[in-house]
Write a protein that holds these residues in place. Structure first.
Motif, PDB file in Angstrom:
ATOM      1  N   PHE A 123       0.799  -1.224   0.000  1.00 41.21           N
ATOM      2  CA  PHE A 123       0.000   0.000   0.000  1.00 41.21           C
ATOM      3  C   PHE A 123       0.834   1.277   0.000  1.00 41.21           C
ATOM      4  CE2 PHE A 123      -3.341  -2.884   1.614  1.00 41.21           C
ATOM      5  CZ  PHE A 123      -4.376  -2.520   0.754  1.00 41.21           C
ATOM      6  N   SER A 142      -3.084   5.033   3.201  1.00 41.30           N
ATOM      7  CA  SER A 142      -4.233   4.615   4.025  1.00 41.30           C
ATOM      8  C   SER A 142      -5.507   5.383   3.702  1.00 41.30           C
ATOM      9  CB  SER A 142      -3.923   4.735   5.524  1.00 41.30           C
ATOM     10  OG  SER A 142      -2.784   3.981   5.871  1.00 41.30           O
ATOM     11  N   ALA A 184      -8.454   4.181   6.153  1.00 45.84           N
ATOM     12  CA  ALA A 184      -8.302   2.841   6.725  1.00 45.84           C
ATOM     13  C   ALA A 184      -7.137   2.856   7.702  1.00 45.84           C
ATOM     14  CB  ALA A 184      -8.058   1.813   5.627  1.00 45.84           C
ATOM     15  N   PRO A 212      -4.801  -0.737   6.507  1.00 48.12           N
ATOM     16  CA  PRO A 212      -5.180  -1.101   5.132  1.00 48.12           C
ATOM     17  C   PRO A 212      -5.172  -2.598   4.871  1.00 48.12           C
ATOM     18  CG  PRO A 212      -3.610   0.718   5.138  1.00 48.12           C
ATOM     19  CD  PRO A 212      -3.657   0.187   6.540  1.00 48.12           C
TER      20      PRO A 212
END
Length: 266
Positions: free
Chosen positions: A87, A107, A181, A184
């Protein structure tokens, strides 16, 4: 001897699955906002084999402990434990299209509504306008604003600032919904660049103090696939598969010889 078959076969299955994931990463190297999957290969727990129906007399060692008729440990093979998307922030590239948006910051995700009206999330900002003027993903899923509503525009001549506020002809239209998030890795990939989460929907990034992000109009975030690293990992996976295949072939020949020659009565 048959246990060796299972160990080699488990290695082949794990490497085949790893190759499939790496191939998918390569095929999405040019997909905007794609987060490459990272694999984790683990070994099954080792087993300690002991003789059963032992008839010999136990002996005492120097520590006065009873002797255990141990054969030794057996490795039960490997398995692909999990795949975790990478991510990290992808590189931005300018496209010149007003409907292309890129998120800067980790995120955070664009809030999307799928065909069933359920909340979904994406990093792919390759948006477009449908026939009714709604802002959608390339697959036709509606982009949500901060109130969870669809965003409707009259043309592609609009502006988006760093916080996602959309203005058209000098008039404020809406603010693009961005979800945050905290972890994530809780997100589940669904395809088409979409993610979902089990349970409650993700909170708005505008309400999260720890969420730091900005939106760049006429830019797209690139994939996190590292082509050089992926090619190297694919070659390694292929070699591992080939080595396990040779071990499996050797076991097969040994079993064939045992069945056809050793057990033959002359």
């Amino acid at each position: 001897m048959f246990k060796g078959f299972y160990t080699a076969a488990s290695g082949m299955i794990a490497q085949q699955r790893r190759t499939e994931i790496l191939t998918n990463n390569m095929s999405n190297a040019n997909t905007p906002g794609y987060k490459a999957d990272q694999t984790s290969v683990r070994a099954f727990p080792e087993m300690l084999l002991q003789r059963i129906d032992e008839t010999s007399i136990p002996v005492e060692n120097k520590l006065n402990l009873p002797f255990e008729p141990q054969i030794g440990s057996l490795n039960t093979g490997v398995y692909l434990q999990e795949t975790v998307p990478n991510f990290r922030q992808g590189d931005l590239r300018e496209t010149g299209l007003t409907t292309d948006l890129a998120l800067q910051g980790e995120s955070v995700f664009f809030a999307v509504q799928n065909a069933a009206g359920e909340p979904r999330y994406t990093r792919n900002g390759n948006f477009t306008l449908d026939l009714e003027g709604y802002l959608t993903t390339a697959s036709g899923f509606y982009i949500q604003d901060t109130d969870g509503e669809r965003i409707q525009l009259t043309s592609d001549q609009f502006e988006v600032d760093g916080s996602g506020r959309i203005t058209e002809n000098g008039q404020a239209i809406a603010q693009i919904g961005v979800a945050y998030a905290q972890n994530p890795n809780d997100l589940i990939k669904e395809g088409d660049g979409l993610y979902r989460i089990d349970g409650a929907a993700l909170p708005s990034a505008f309400d999260a103090d720890e969420a730091v992000f900005s939106i760049q109009q006429s830019f797209l975030e690139g994939s996190t696939t590292d082509m050089a690293r992926t090619m190297t990992d694919m070659l390694s996976a292929y070699r591992s598969f080939e080595a396990n295949q040779k071990v499996l072939t050797a076991y097969d020949r040994s079993m064939e010889k045992a069945a056809n020659e050793i057990g033959r009565v002359t």
